[in-house]
Design a protein around this motif. Structure first.
Motif, PDB file in Angstrom:
ATOM      1  N   UNK A 163     -28.694  -4.738  -6.421  1.00 25.25           N
ATOM      2  CA  UNK A 163     -28.489  -5.499  -5.543  1.00 25.25           C
ATOM      3  C   UNK A 163     -28.503  -6.519  -6.081  1.00 25.25           C
ATOM      4  N   UNK A 164     -28.637  -7.576  -5.027  1.00 24.03           N
ATOM      5  CA  UNK A 164     -28.426  -9.152  -4.827  1.00 24.03           C
ATOM      6  C   UNK A 164     -29.960  -9.273  -4.934  1.00 24.03           C
ATOM      7  N   UNK A 165     -31.001 -10.028  -5.791  1.00 22.19           N
ATOM      8  CA  UNK A 165     -32.603  -9.653  -4.992  1.00 22.19           C
ATOM      9  C   UNK A 165     -32.616 -10.792  -4.200  1.00 22.19           C
ATOM     10  N   UNK A 166     -31.983 -11.893  -3.230  1.00 28.83           N
ATOM     11  CA  UNK A 166     -31.815 -12.609  -2.480  1.00 28.83           C
ATOM     12  C   UNK A 166     -31.515 -12.592  -1.256  1.00 28.83           C
ATOM     13  N   UNK A 167     -30.367 -11.516  -1.830  1.00 35.86           N
ATOM     14  CA  UNK A 167     -30.320 -10.972  -0.293  1.00 35.86           C
ATOM     15  C   UNK A 167     -30.810  -9.254   0.319  1.00 35.86           C
ATOM     16  N   UNK A 168     -31.635  -9.398   1.850  1.00 35.76           N
ATOM     17  CA  UNK A 168     -32.860  -8.310   1.798  1.00 35.76           C
ATOM     18  C   UNK A 168     -31.458  -6.539   1.926  1.00 35.76           C
TER      19      UNK A 168
END
Length: 184
Positions: free
Chosen positions: A151-156
């Protein structure tokens, strides 16, 4: 005659309910210490012991992960085990967790979706959810097509990503109410 048949059915129903109640109590009374359902929170407390050697032998369920049919998820090891009713591992595979982790403990599958879009915009399939942490759903899923495995690490995200092949296996194994044992 109808009166005796309905009395017989009532008797069978009462006996079945008594048996289920007894087995439920017996299961509760013989459950390993610390296998209580944890509260979903930002500051979790351990309810299940760590899984020493969890990565050494993926064919053996981790120690202190419970008994009977269950999915075992070791957060630090990044691994899942599908364990049958006889405590035999039927499948074990690596996963990539999101950045929101569930507290160690025992959960039940609460919802499933065949295909949705994840919080980071990635199309995912075979979603099996079992808890939420601070409003973020936590569950297993597989990215569709050429989408990134993580998953995108910038999004919870509480998405625990698995391969599509492993996602199908977990989807078939973990229906609503199935037990999920989360280890640190």
């Amino acid at each position: 005659m109808a009166r005796s048949s309905s009395g017989f059915v009532f008797g069978l129903t009462a006996a079945a309910l008594a048996a289920v109640g007894f087995l439920g109590y017996r299961s509760y009374a013989t459950a390993p210490a610390g296998f209580a359902k944890p509260q979903a929170s930002a500051s979790p407390t351990a309810a299940v012991s760590p899984a020493p050697g969890a990565q050494r032998d993926p064919g053996v369920p981790p120690a202190a992960s419970g008994a009977g049919e269950r999915v075992v998820y070791a957060v630090r090891a990044g691994r899942v085990w599908l364990v049958d009713a006889r405590n035999k591992v039927t499948r074990s595979y690596p996963v990539t967790p999101g950045n929101v982790a569930p507290a160690p403990g025992v959960y039940r599958v609460t919802s499933r979706s065949n295909s949705v879009v994840a919080t980071d915009g990635t199309p995912i399939e075979h979603v099996v959810r079992f808890t939420s942490v601070d409003g973020v759903a936590v569950g297993f899923s597989a990215a569709v097509g050429n989408a990134p495995a993580a998953a995108d690490p910038g999004v919870r995200s509480g998405g625990i990503r698995e391969s599509r092949k492993d996602g199908i296996a977990l989807w078939e194994f973990a229906t609503i109410g199935a037990q999920i044992a989360v280890l640190p």
